[in-house]
Enzyme design. Structure first.
Site, PDB file in Angstrom:
ATOM      1  N   GLU A 266      -8.174  63.958  38.466  1.00  0.00           N
ATOM      2  CA  GLU A 266      -9.566  63.915  38.951  1.00  0.00           C
ATOM      3  C   GLU A 266      -9.679  64.557  40.336  1.00  0.00           C
ATOM      4  O   GLU A 266     -10.700  65.166  40.662  1.00  0.00           O
ATOM      5  CB  GLU A 266     -10.075  62.459  38.941  1.00  0.00           C
ATOM      6  CG  GLU A 266     -10.339  61.994  37.510  1.00  0.00           C
ATOM      7  CD  GLU A 266     -10.118  60.507  37.254  1.00  0.00           C
ATOM      8  OE1 GLU A 266     -10.058  59.719  38.218  1.00  0.00           O
ATOM      9  OE2 GLU A 266      -9.993  60.139  36.066  1.00  0.00           O
TER      10      GLU A 266
ATOM     11  N   HIS B  11      -3.737  63.457  41.399  1.00  0.00           N
ATOM     12  CA  HIS B  11      -4.379  62.953  40.177  1.00  0.00           C
ATOM     13  C   HIS B  11      -5.303  64.030  39.612  1.00  0.00           C
ATOM     14  O   HIS B  11      -5.918  64.787  40.362  1.00  0.00           O
ATOM     15  CB  HIS B  11      -5.175  61.681  40.489  1.00  0.00           C
ATOM     16  CG  HIS B  11      -5.638  60.986  39.243  1.00  0.00           C
ATOM     17  ND1 HIS B  11      -6.762  61.381  38.560  1.00  0.00           N
ATOM     18  CD2 HIS B  11      -5.098  59.956  38.541  1.00  0.00           C
ATOM     19  CE1 HIS B  11      -6.900  60.614  37.487  1.00  0.00           C
ATOM     20  NE2 HIS B  11      -5.901  59.736  37.457  1.00  0.00           N
TER      21      HIS B  11
ATOM     22  N   SER C  48      -5.468  56.258  28.843  1.00  0.00           N
ATOM     23  CA  SER C  48      -5.911  55.273  27.851  1.00  0.00           C
ATOM     24  C   SER C  48      -4.806  54.283  27.459  1.00  0.00           C
ATOM     25  O   SER C  48      -4.694  53.901  26.289  1.00  0.00           O
ATOM     26  CB  SER C  48      -6.486  55.974  26.613  1.00  0.00           C
ATOM     27  OG  SER C  48      -7.634  56.732  26.971  1.00  0.00           O
TER      28      SER C  48
ATOM     29  N   LYS D 269      -9.343  53.732  40.741  1.00  0.00           N
ATOM     30  CA  LYS D 269     -10.327  54.811  40.952  1.00  0.00           C
ATOM     31  C   LYS D 269     -11.448  54.303  41.873  1.00  0.00           C
ATOM     32  O   LYS D 269     -11.178  53.510  42.779  1.00  0.00           O
ATOM     33  CB  LYS D 269     -10.828  55.330  39.606  1.00  0.00           C
ATOM     34  CG  LYS D 269      -9.644  55.682  38.684  1.00  0.00           C
ATOM     35  CD  LYS D 269      -9.991  56.459  37.455  1.00  0.00           C
ATOM     36  CE  LYS D 269      -8.712  56.766  36.672  1.00  0.00           C
ATOM     37  NZ  LYS D 269      -8.943  57.585  35.495  1.00  0.00           N
TER      38      LYS D 269
ATOM     39  N   GLY E  77      -9.364  58.225  30.121  1.00  0.00           N
ATOM     40  CA  GLY E  77     -10.705  57.653  30.002  1.00  0.00           C
ATOM     41  C   GLY E  77     -11.399  57.996  28.695  1.00  0.00           C
ATOM     42  O   GLY E  77     -12.597  57.771  28.542  1.00  0.00           O
TER      43      GLY E  77
ATOM     44  N   ASN F 106      -4.511  52.145  38.568  1.00  0.00           N
ATOM     45  CA  ASN F 106      -5.308  53.019  39.428  1.00  0.00           C
ATOM     46  C   ASN F 106      -6.766  52.606  39.243  1.00  0.00           C
ATOM     47  O   ASN F 106      -7.354  52.858  38.200  1.00  0.00           O
ATOM     48  CB  ASN F 106      -5.089  54.482  39.012  1.00  0.00           C
ATOM     49  CG  ASN F 106      -6.022  55.431  39.729  1.00  0.00           C
ATOM     50  OD1 ASN F 106      -6.685  55.052  40.697  1.00  0.00           O
ATOM     51  ND2 ASN F 106      -6.068  56.671  39.257  1.00  0.00           N
TER      52      ASN F 106
ATOM     53  N   GLU G 289       0.068  62.548  32.951  1.00  0.00           N
ATOM     54  CA  GLU G 289      -1.257  62.127  32.494  1.00  0.00           C
ATOM     55  C   GLU G 289      -1.949  63.310  31.828  1.00  0.00           C
ATOM     56  O   GLU G 289      -2.565  64.134  32.528  1.00  0.00           O
ATOM     57  CB  GLU G 289      -2.098  61.636  33.677  1.00  0.00           C
ATOM     58  CG  GLU G 289      -1.514  60.432  34.377  1.00  0.00           C
ATOM     59  CD  GLU G 289      -2.596  59.582  35.050  1.00  0.00           C
ATOM     60  OE1 GLU G 289      -2.606  58.368  34.799  1.00  0.00           O
ATOM     61  OE2 GLU G 289      -3.445  60.139  35.779  1.00  0.00           O
TER      62      GLU G 289
HETATM   63  P1  13P Z   1      -7.505  55.497  31.789  1.00  0.00           P
HETATM   64  O1  13P Z   1      -6.403  54.485  31.600  1.00  0.00           O
HETATM   65  O2  13P Z   1      -8.830  54.888  32.098  1.00  0.00           O
HETATM   66  O3  13P Z   1      -7.530  56.504  30.680  1.00  0.00           O
HETATM   67  O4  13P Z   1      -7.118  56.328  33.143  1.00  0.00           O
HETATM   68  C1  13P Z   1      -5.855  56.869  33.261  1.00  0.00           C
HETATM   69  C2  13P Z   1      -5.673  57.359  34.652  1.00  0.00           C
HETATM   70  O5  13P Z   1      -6.267  58.355  35.051  1.00  0.00           O
HETATM   71  C3  13P Z   1      -4.795  56.609  35.539  1.00  0.00           C
HETATM   72  O6  13P Z   1      -4.543  57.306  36.731  1.00  0.00           O
END
Ligand code: 13P
Length: 249
Positions: free
Chosen positions: A97, A95, A213, A11, A173, A9, A167
């Site tokens: 976010e 997601h 992560s 982002k 992150g 992903n 997740e």
């Molecule tokens: P990270 O791997 O940067 O922690 O992000 C995970 C994520 O949100 C994937 O959709």
């Protein structure tokens, strides 16, 4: 036997030029990879370029969100049909976010999920608890609410075809990966929810990915778990070498 899926992903990262450069570097690194499905979700603006750049490989391209209506006066939104037209085959929905910053709820996830399934796109539905929810012992309650609210009204056959990504928000992150055991416990619980609502067969074939992560250093431990069928990778999917190491775990 569930076929593993490693998904990236991106982002809100990568321009068109960066997208093309990524694929040029990444494709040769995964050319012999047979053991998992590979999915990459670039931003909307780079979808068509990613589809073009992925040609001749088995890499599938996904979007990071979409709207449930086919067309209309919905400024800024993108329909499932528009995604299909780019050559995109999958779509990430719900997601954390989107939930945290853009007002996504289980009800909107559910509408998007039904629209994605109807359009023939492969949905990747995200669930996961926030840190304060985990610390308050509410992880299972949150997962149950997100699961029943988000996946409601799917048929058993539809459920068996969707991808779910667990997740935990506190692991995204932050560099703080869930241990394989913590992830496994939550994912086993999600599969049990699936079995209760959609039957044992559907739950047994549904692929559940872990996200938060994921790095080349921790992918093997995660993939060794019974109920972890793949990964949804954020930061480490931006680098062709790191992402190829995860794909070739
Ligand atoms: P990270 O791997 O940067 O922690 O992000 C995970 C994520 O949100 C994937 O959709």
């Amino acid at each position: 036997m569930r076929r593993p899926v490693i998904a990236g992903n991106w982002k809100m990262y990568k321009t068109l030029a960066e997208t093309r450069a990524f694929f040029e570097a990444f494709k040769p690194l995964v050319v012999g990879t047979k053991k998992c499905d590979i999915v990459i979700a670039p931003p909307f603006t780079a979808l068509a370029a990613a589809v073009e750049a992925a040609k001749g490989s088995s890499i599938a391209i996904a979007a990071q969100d979409a709207y449930w209506e086919c067309e209309g006066a919905f400024t800024g939104e993108i329909s499932m049909g528009m995604l299909l037209e780019t050559g995109c085959r999958a779509v990430i929905l719900g997601h954390s976010e989107r939930r945290q910053y853009f007002g996504e709820t289980d009800a909107t996830v559910n509408r998007k999920l039904r629209a994605a399934v109807a359009a023939g796109l492969q949905p990747i539905v995200c669930v996961g608890e926030r840190l304060e929810e985990r610390e308050a012992g509410k992880t299972e309650e949150v997962l149950e609410r997100q699961f029943s609210g988000g996946m409601a009204a799917l048929t058993d056959a539809e459920f068996s075809r969707i991808l779910i990504a667990y997740e935990p928000v506190w692991a995204i992150g932050t560099g703080r990966t869930a241990t394989p055991e913590i992830a496994e416990e939550a994912q086993r619980f999600i599969r049990r929810l699936g079995a209760k609502k959609f039957g044992a067969d559907g739950a047994a074939t549904c692929r559940i990915l872990y996200g938060g992560s994921v790095k080349p250093e921790n992918i093997r431990g995660l993939m060794a778990q019974e109920d972890i069928d793949g990964a949804l990778v954020g930061g480490a999917s931006l680098d062709p070498r790191a992402f190829s190491e995860i794909v070739n775990y």
